[in-house]
Design a protein around this motif. Structure first.
Motif: not given
Length: 188
Positions: A17-18, A37-38, A51-55
């Motif tokens: 979860k990191t 949360g997962d 900028s960083l986008v995380v799914g």
């Protein structure tokens, strides 16, 4: 895992979860993002490495955007709201204008990177697993071709044509850009 275009950092995601930001020069961890949360499933970095986008595999709040400073520290900027299940794949266009995401909710979504607004959504008929987008094609500003695979092993080819309708000075007054949108998604 993703490397920043400036080759300063590598960002990794995990089932713990990191997401961790690693300094390429020293090999040391510069930051740990614990706002999930997962498990972390996918990520992308803008061409300016800022900028960083995380799914992630969460039921809600699956798609988030952080600023990334020159020391590798991240600050949450905003969330892209619209998917209803885990975001499994994403792609930021080369010009940093659009984000395309694929989810276990069976949808491909196209987002404006600046306003974080949803511009288009395509029903992909099954969980989207992998996504690839071309560079902007020809003289048509905002025209992209893409391909995605789903859980069933089907491949879908799609075209997305997006262009902003307002000039930047007008966008400021209204608070966000209005976008013309159109697209097709064909699953084969």
């Amino acid at each position: 895992m993703v490397c920043t275009p400036n080759n300063r950092f590598t960002i990794t995601g995990s089932n713990d979860k990191t997401a961790r930001v690693w300094c390429m020069r020293t090999g040391k961890c510069a930051d740990i993002i614990k706002d999930f949360g997962d498990s972390v499933k996918c990520m992308g970095v803008t061409s300016d490495s800022r900028s960083l986008v995380v799914g992630s595999h969460e039921a809600t709040r699956q798609l988030k955007m952080w600023s990334l400073n020159n020391k590798g520290h991240c600050t949450l900027i905003d969330e892209f709201t619209g998917h209803h299940h885990a975001v499994m794949t994403l792609h930021i266009t080369e010009d940093d204008r659009f984000l395309i995401s694929g989810s276990r909710d069976c949808n491909l979504k196209v987002w404006d990177m600046h306003t974080r607004s949803l511009l288009a959504s395509f029903d992909f008929q099954s969980q989207v697993k992998v996504l690839a987008i071309s560079k902007e094609i020809g003289q048509k500003t905002g025209f992209y071709k893409g391909v995605a695979t789903n859980k069933s092993g089907m491949i879908g080819f799609f075209d997305v044509m997006l262009s902003t309708a307002l000039h930047p000075s007008k966008q400021k007054k209204q608070g966000h850009s209005k976008a013309k949108k159109s697209g097709t998604c064909n699953v084969v």
